[in-house]
Scaffold this active site. Sequence first.
Site, PDB file in Angstrom:
ATOM      1  N   ALA A 174       1.020  -1.228   0.080  1.00 22.87           N
ATOM      2  CA  ALA A 174       0.141   0.074   0.066  1.00 22.87           C
ATOM      3  C   ALA A 174       0.692   1.221   0.040  1.00 22.87           C
ATOM      4  O   ALA A 174       1.916   1.120   0.623  1.00 22.87           O
ATOM      5  CB  ALA A 174      -1.023   0.100   1.297  1.00 22.87           C
TER       6      ALA A 174
ATOM      7  N   LYS B 291       6.089   0.372   7.921  1.00 26.66           N
ATOM      8  CA  LYS B 291       5.698   1.547   7.536  1.00 26.66           C
ATOM      9  C   LYS B 291       6.642   2.564   7.189  1.00 26.66           C
ATOM     10  O   LYS B 291       7.486   2.902   8.244  1.00 26.66           O
ATOM     11  CB  LYS B 291       4.549   2.293   8.113  1.00 26.66           C
ATOM     12  CG  LYS B 291       3.872   3.695   7.644  1.00 26.66           C
ATOM     13  CD  LYS B 291       2.827   4.220   8.430  1.00 26.66           C
ATOM     14  CE  LYS B 291       2.188   5.582   7.729  1.00 26.66           C
ATOM     15  NZ  LYS B 291       1.090   6.153   8.738  1.00 26.66           N
TER      16      LYS B 291
ATOM     17  N   ASP C 100      -8.276  10.296  10.809  1.00 24.96           N
ATOM     18  CA  ASP C 100      -8.333  10.255   9.451  1.00 24.96           C
ATOM     19  C   ASP C 100      -8.883   8.749   9.087  1.00 24.96           C
ATOM     20  O   ASP C 100      -8.104   7.919   8.437  1.00 24.96           O
ATOM     21  CB  ASP C 100      -6.705  10.184   9.137  1.00 24.96           C
ATOM     22  CG  ASP C 100      -6.274  10.317   7.809  1.00 24.96           C
ATOM     23  OD1 ASP C 100      -7.367  11.014   7.044  1.00 24.96           O
ATOM     24  OD2 ASP C 100      -5.449  10.128   7.325  1.00 24.96           O
TER      25      ASP C 100
END
Length: 513
Positions: free
Chosen positions: A133, A155, A290
């Site tokens: 992603a 990440k 978010d």
Amino acid sequence: MRGPHNIWRLIRTGATFERTGAMRVALDAMNAPAGLRLAARVLGWPFAWLGYKGDPALPPLTRAITALGPAYIKFGQILSTRPDVVGIELADQLRMLQDSLPPFGIDKAEQTILAEIGRPVSELYSEFSAPVAAASIAQVHRARRADNGREVAVKVLRPGIEAAFRRDIDAFHFAAGVMEFLIPSSRRLRPRVVVQHFESVVNGELDLRLEAASASEFAEHTRDDDGVSVPMPVWGMTGRRVLTSDWAEGLPMGDVPALQAAGHDTARIGQRVLQMFLTHALRDGYFHGDMHQGNLKVGANGEIIIYDFGIMGEIDAYTRRIYAEILMGFIQRDYDLVARVHFEAGYVPADRDRAEFARALRAVGEPIFGADASQISMANLLAYLFEVTERFGMQTRTELILLQRTMVVVEGVARSLDPQINIWQVARPVVESYIKDNLGPRALLRDGLRVVQALGRYGPLIPEAVETRLGQLLRQDQSAPTGQSNRFALAATFVAGAVVAVSACMIGVWIGS
């Protein structure tokens, strides 16, 4: 640095929208009047050649936003959750901004991990995949820890992302200043303060150690909540530009057909997402800021998996009570209550007509009740709300910016799962539960206990503070031509102190009994 050099950046922004064809698409989505369309065309076409070309394979608006950079992508992510505002087709086009942007090379990710953690990828992980992603700020790799074999998500921030954001935000600051100077009526919206708020939020996203801390804190708040899962960070493999956390297996919340094919009740999931957000905001005062589909999954057992804690919101106890009363007023269709709360909280200037404001709120709320969500034009509703705030001189409340923005996003996610969802019916049990716990007798008792505890902490300092203040008032009284005003102040101080002392004693006796 902020200054006229940012004019060039803003010109290129407009030129990029014109060159990619995004200007026309954006104006169509806003139902812009013919005069604005003509002005945009006349002012835009001479500079179109200065715009970024972008990826011709992408639709116009997505092409322009991705070409302009991460700050613009953030706004695009918000729009992607609101098909009722921008249209279903445009929202679908923008959805790729959530987690399907072009990734950067795996070699750069490995270099970043080595620089941050101090150990090469081969020592940390027995498996390390290509990006699974990629969003505006970072991309994610699926990996397996070398020490215990557990699957993790790694990440990694994009190279140069900090400088890219600084450049964009610098231009936003300049544009906000120009707007306030040229359009005085825009000052009530406080554009410079809004940009400052956006900057602080983004700066928090650029330090992944803070995101790890937020995930840990959020997990503590929700550990007793049913059907909620939070992947925990692995601190020994986390740094400023790298975050390693538990891998969460599930279906993307944006893939509604896949959720339905797996047997999940998407309408029920939509309700849970909305209620979950309201619970976190009202009960905890700490919420995920978010919550678009790219940061949500659904586990095989139906649990909602939340991740990416780069943007978190906090609201104090007083603001939560105000927010709950406003929501409850709309739910009960009590527009006088909603108006009164707005005035008492100072959200509307005191010199405005409260009854007229209540009628304006009724025009906002009534069309929603008794109508399916699919019959409500959120774009028209938001436009009217903007008119109301302008008519009554309401300023932008910085403490509510992220809360309101997230509410818009969450409602959009819920609508994507259930187009007929009624947000007021879904919100009612959460709001009623909060009001029962925080605005009734139990809340009064709890607030009284806090007062006693505060007096207990500062008790040793109170006699000295009172003695000092009384001495000041006495000296002023002796030196003044007439001591009447100071005697009044002295008496008021004595009475106030007595009231506090007696109240504290009564509350203490009440609690003790």
